[in-house]
Design an enzyme around this catalytic site. Sequence first.
Site, PDB file in Angstrom:
ATOM      1  CB  VAL A   1     -16.142   1.791  -4.321  1.00 11.03           C
ATOM      2  CG1 VAL A   1     -18.045   1.341  -4.003  1.00 11.03           C
ATOM      3  CG2 VAL A   1     -16.200   0.716  -5.411  1.00 11.03           C
TER       4      VAL A   1
ATOM      5  CD  GLU B   1      -2.787   2.361  -3.073  1.00 10.64           C
ATOM      6  OE1 GLU B   1      -3.346   3.107  -3.007  1.00 10.64           O
ATOM      7  OE2 GLU B   1      -1.968   2.646  -2.104  1.00 10.64           O
TER       8      GLU B   1
ATOM      9  CG  ASP C   1      -1.870   1.232   1.322  1.00  7.14           C
ATOM     10  OD1 ASP C   1      -2.546   1.423   0.142  1.00  7.14           O
ATOM     11  OD2 ASP C   1      -1.477   1.643   2.177  1.00  7.14           O
TER      12      ASP C   1
ATOM     13  CG  HIS D   1       2.697   7.140  -2.875  1.00  4.29           C
ATOM     14  ND1 HIS D   1       1.550   6.642  -3.133  1.00  4.29           N
ATOM     15  CD2 HIS D   1       2.117   8.200  -1.523  1.00  4.29           C
ATOM     16  CE1 HIS D   1       0.718   6.929  -2.546  1.00  4.29           C
ATOM     17  NE2 HIS D   1       0.407   7.573  -1.566  1.00  4.29           N
TER      18      HIS D   1
END
Length: 586
Positions: A383, A291, A258, A261
């Site tokens: 979502v 990610e 996750d 960065h």
Amino acid sequence: MPRVNARAGAWGAQPQADGTVRFSIWAPACTQAWLVPQDGAPVPMRADGDGGFVLEHRAAPGLRYRYRLDDRIVPDPASRWQPEGVDGPSAVVDPAAYRWRHDHWRGRPWNETVLYELHVGACGGYAGVRAQLPRLAKLGITAIELMPLGEFPGTRNWGYDGVLPYAPASAYGTPDDLRALVDDAHGHGLMVFMDVVYNHFGPHGNHLPAYAPAFFRDDTPTPWGAAIDFRQPRVQRFFIDNARMWLHEYRVDGLRLDAVHAIAPQDFLATLRRALRADLPPGRHVHLVLENEHNTASWLGDDGYDAQWNDDFHNALHVLLTGETEGYYAAFADDPAAHLARVLGEGFAFQGEADARGHVRGEPSAHVPPRHYVAFAQNHDQVGNRAFGDRLAAQLPAARLRAALALTALTPMVPLFFMGEPWGATAPFPFFTDFPAPLDAAVREGRRREFASFAAFADPQARARIPDPNAPATFALARLDPDEADAAPGADWAVWFADLLAVRRTQLVPRLDGLRAQGAATIAPAAVHAAWSDGTWKMDLVCNLGATPVPFESTLAAVLGHYRSDGGPDAAQVPPDTLALRWSRA
């Protein structure tokens, strides 16, 4: 799997070959430490000379314990199980006790991957996910991706507020229940990916700052507070061993890291990848996915990470589908079809340019083969980060949504589908938590403030209608009913979706290694044409999300959506809300 003696610097309670358990914690701000068994007297630990404390102590699996660090009582930060939650005692777990039924499983090649992201709690816990495995395998899914499982506060959480990353969430079952889920998945030919959070800890239950302040750095802020200090060898070891635990003690087949960065320095990513690859036995397939908001294409490739979640694909596609241009969609509002074409032809839409907010991100990515990107029309973020957690299925006509899912499935990128998507589920997936007071109120109000800049929520009364993340009813909305896939209209969607994945399996997967982009362009304000070739075969794709037909030269050999496949008078046009494919000799 044989038990081995713990290496120096390891964290947590680890059963040893001689029948003892090695307890280890890094607490450089403390002068003394004790193991505190729940039903016994404290046992002093010895300093290891590097700010840590260790103890070899005879203890049976299931022993509940805490550590006393000077005058502070804390759970084990590397606890393998928290049967009473983040504020309760830790428990010793013997990872070798579970008897694997599919012991010869070695995983599947990356090219075969079709990901299905799910939230274990919303699917009924580890047992509830196990019950869904036959259906998912029948649909053509080849891998389930579990949202983070590190122990979090309360019983309801997305998982990104975890504070004990070694302990699988006790709200969903025991560690062996999780192993049984992985074991069953392998029996159905399904890989299991784990979403892991190595960039921050949640806001409740993390005691590390009190006794190991060196775990963090105050010169590199993140959205979640002080950054983790990956310059520290013991900190690196904490996360490397956590990744090893999932891969070896739970036998998962891949990790999704996750928000990398937010990891500094970034060279820890190379250290982690090398350490994990070095541990793998010959023939075992393990896949590592990032990610990364920075679109660092240089991390990707056959000698790097297997892939990155491609947010640019989703963002461009979402603007085309819905016309929404607020929030992070603003960067794609100027020409979403052109952004989507660049994604299909070159990997990322942003490769060093500034977006609408002035953020410069990305590296040139056209050289990276498309199989090193993960594409999705929606996921938990896109979502759940909506005010009401509404899905595309609740926003779009069926034909338009099917065209979007067909595009996701039939590009040479690796597709990811969010839970329920294969049968057109419409249940929302709102943001939910289970924090104690006063954190519950702060999260509720903070959530509503996030939407103050959106036109629909400029009025405080409108924001007040956004669901309270801490209300049990909010979590209840997110509970997925898999039986929807067996009744209309879900059953029809499931048949269509299985056929879609069959096209991918037969036409794309055998060629993925060699497929390279041959260019992509807009052919109408809301339509794109892209092509790929492996040197022998060429694949042309047209996705038309506009209101009028668009031309597509020559008769199609394979058609998805509502397009005619009988070579009739409209054979050279692609109708609205349709994706079309053609294979030809290169």
